[in-house]
Design an enzyme around this catalytic site. Sequence first.
Site, PDB file in Angstrom:
ATOM      1  N   GLY A 206       0.836  -1.194   0.000  1.00 22.44           N
ATOM      2  CA  GLY A 206       0.000   0.000   0.000  1.00 22.44           C
ATOM      3  C   GLY A 206       0.865   1.234   0.000  1.00 22.44           C
TER       4      GLY A 206
ATOM      5  NE  ARG B  83      -3.802   4.448  10.830  1.00 20.42           N
ATOM      6  CZ  ARG B  83      -3.510   5.202  11.880  1.00 20.42           C
ATOM      7  NH1 ARG B  83      -4.196   6.308  12.111  1.00 20.42           N
ATOM      8  NH2 ARG B  83      -2.517   4.863  12.693  1.00 20.42           N
TER       9      ARG B  83
ATOM     10  CD  GLN C 215      -2.293  -5.852  -2.740  1.00 16.70           C
ATOM     11  OE1 GLN C 215      -2.911  -5.833  -1.686  1.00 16.70           O
ATOM     12  NE2 GLN C 215      -1.018  -5.504  -2.828  1.00 16.70           N
TER      13      GLN C 215
ATOM     14  CG  ASN D   9      -2.869   2.127   8.051  1.00 16.11           C
ATOM     15  OD1 ASN D   9      -3.797   1.593   8.627  1.00 16.11           O
ATOM     16  ND2 ASN D   9      -1.682   2.301   8.608  1.00 16.11           N
TER      17      ASN D   9
ATOM     18  CG  ASP E 126      -4.842   0.899  16.889  1.00 17.36           C
ATOM     19  OD1 ASP E 126      -4.145   1.911  16.755  1.00 17.36           O
ATOM     20  OD2 ASP E 126      -5.378   0.313  15.942  1.00 17.36           O
TER      21      ASP E 126
ATOM     22  CG  HIS F  78      -5.147   1.069  12.482  1.00 13.49           C
ATOM     23  ND1 HIS F  78      -4.544   1.131  13.717  1.00 13.49           N
ATOM     24  CD2 HIS F  78      -4.162   1.278  11.575  1.00 13.49           C
ATOM     25  CE1 HIS F  78      -3.245   1.348  13.563  1.00 13.49           C
ATOM     26  NE2 HIS F  78      -2.990   1.450  12.266  1.00 13.49           N
TER      27      HIS F  78
ATOM     28  CB  SER G 116       4.393   1.426  13.637  1.00 17.58           C
ATOM     29  OG  SER G 116       3.829   2.516  14.325  1.00 17.58           O
TER      30      SER G 116
END
Length: 227
Positions: free
Chosen positions: A4, A13, A27, A46, A74, A102, A157
């Site tokens: 992504g 996001r 995909q 995301n 989270d 998220h 992250s």
Amino acid sequence: MLGGIPRKEGMERKDMMSKNVPIYKEQASALEEHAASDCKVLVVANPVNTNALILKEFAPSIPEKNITCLTRLDHNRALSQIAERLKVNVIDVKNVIIWGNHSSTQYPDVNHAIVTTPNGERPVKELDTDDHWLKNEFINTVQQRGAAIIKARKASSALSAASAACDHMRDWVLGTPKGTWVSMGVYSDGSYEIPKDIIYSFPVKCVIIKSGRHKLKLSLKNSLQLV
């Protein structure tokens, strides 16, 4: 599903949605053509909730219960915040809930969270009576942690997200420990008065049955179950 457009500093996001929609349509088409119909799919890229819904729509042969998205990151962050606050080990905290997306709109919920102490299990809200912290700093820290990491390292992250993906799949395949639930983004059937036909983060129990197969069981009285 890791592919992504990466999130960058200052982006929400949702800002990635227009670029990721065609990626996930492609995909999904590949999954529809080549994947086994009983495969299990975890979306990490995301916006995970939207990407998972795109997969569900464009890979109709894969059961909706087999497409999930990652909100375990989270969930783990919420456990860590509670553990740090109460000066206990993360492993001693369980049953927080991440509701929703998220994203910064999620709701980290400690109303049913429990801490294992030398004197037995205690509700988090009994051990920390600072309602202001629980309703403000705790929630804001979990909601905004992704943005804080991007600001600090100029990238999303990495290791913590990978660890959360491993946690998600381990519990999905091997089952959650007795008396414990985790947060997973799954396709809503209307339970907990959440609108149907969206991907939403719920409290989920993963239970293995003798055949080794999984099926989604929803209940208003209990946490969701992936059985």
